[in-house]
Enzyme design. Structure first.
Site, mmCIF file in Angstrom:
data_model
loop_
_atom_site.group_PDB
_atom_site.id
_atom_site.type_symbol
_atom_site.label_atom_id
_atom_site.label_comp_id
_atom_site.label_asym_id
_atom_site.label_seq_id
_atom_site.Cartn_x
_atom_site.Cartn_y
_atom_site.Cartn_z
ATOM 1 N N HIS A 123 -1.971 4.716 -1.680
ATOM 2 C CA HIS A 123 -3.249 5.032 -1.982
ATOM 3 C C HIS A 123 -3.518 5.881 -3.222
ATOM 4 C CE1 HIS A 123 -3.091 9.220 -0.177
ATOM 5 N NE2 HIS A 123 -2.407 8.605 0.550
ATOM 6 N N ASP A 124 -4.539 5.571 -3.656
ATOM 7 C CA ASP A 124 -5.281 6.296 -5.005
ATOM 8 C C ASP A 124 -4.347 6.511 -6.326
ATOM 9 O OD1 ASP A 124 -7.593 7.455 -3.700
ATOM 10 O OD2 ASP A 124 -6.017 8.287 -2.472
ATOM 11 N N GLY A 141 0.920 8.665 -2.526
ATOM 12 C CA GLY A 141 -0.218 8.661 -2.875
ATOM 13 C C GLY A 141 -0.440 9.350 -4.092
#
Length: 261
Positions: A123-124, A141
């Site tokens: 994520h991200d 992440g």
């Protein structure tokens, strides 16, 4: 205009938007709130969950899991997304997660990247253009990767790290700090810089003078025995004669994690 071709065994949820020429292979799943650009190929046994925006001319070969929920305990179902550019090749069993609210709300991947089998992008993460991630390369992440970066097989990058443009991460290397542009990293416990990515820079058209200046900057930062403050001062002197050294210096100045040294 080319027609959209969906295999009879595939599932495309209401609300998905497929542009001209998109193909969806056998037993694949396309969720609602997924947008797929023209001529993108979704191979067999893939899943694409939304919200996700995928550009044109991408290839998802098979068994890829794209746009899944972030693997973050703080995620509570809020709207977050995945954005993928154009002409990327995504091989078997690649996993790419959506962003989180605390990380800006989106995972973003640029154009013309090769993500080989079993690559994981958490994520991200923010991925640039023209990168190659070899088999089993893994990003935690919030990792930021510049353009023309190569991650070799089984390389792993700690959360919140940055990898500068034209860097090369060697096979099995574990990266727990920021990697400056142009630098080559090799495994030795936690990995350490091992020179500049000389061959990669030649392939991308860097001439001898540019490469020589980058080597001088690398020596000032890693070989000369300077403290980081002393190396910074030396790079500042060199930056007036080289945009590449200025890029290196800007990278150092903009980081939150320690520089890999």
């Amino acid at each position: 205009m080319s027609p959209v071709v969906i295999h009879p065994s595939a599932i495309v949820e209401a609300g998905a938007r497929l542009a001209d020429g998109v193909t969806v292979g056998a037993f694949s799943y396309i969720g609602a709130d997924v947008e797929i650009g023209a001529n993108t190929q979704i191979g067999p046994h893939c899943s694409v969950h939304g919200p996700a925006r995928i550009g044109r001319d991408n290839r998802f070969i098979g068994h890829a899991a794209i746009g899944g929920e972030p693997q973050d305990k703080k995620y509570a179902g809020e709207r977050v997304e995945l954005v993928i550019g154009e002409r990327n090749t995504v091989r078997e069993f690649v996993t790419i997660n959506r962003g989180t609210r605390g990380g800006g709300g989106a995972t973003r991947i640029g154009d013309d990247n090769w993500l080989l089998a079993y690559t994981h992008i958490a994520h991200d993460c923010l991925i640039g253009n023209d990168c190659v991630f070899s088999n089993n390369a893994t990003l935690a992440g919030h990792v930021v990767v510049g353009d023309h970066v190569i991650l070799s097989g089984f390389a792993g990058v700690h959360q919140f790290c940055r990898i500068g443009a034209h860097a090369f991460i060697g096979m099995g290397a574990f990266v727990n700090g920021d990697v400056p542009p142009f630098v080559m990293v090799a495994q030795e416990g936690y990995s350490r810089p091992r020179g500049i990515n000389n061959e990669g820079l030649k392939r991308r058209g860097f001439d001898a003078a540019r490469i020589a200046m980058i080597k001088r900057a690398y020596r000032a930062l890693y070989v000369a025995g300077h403290s980081l403050e002393e190396a910074h001062a030396r790079l500042s002197e060199m930056a007036g004669d080289s945009d590449d050294v200025r890029e290196l210096l800007d990278f150092i100045d903009s980081g939150d994690r320690p520089l890999l040294r």
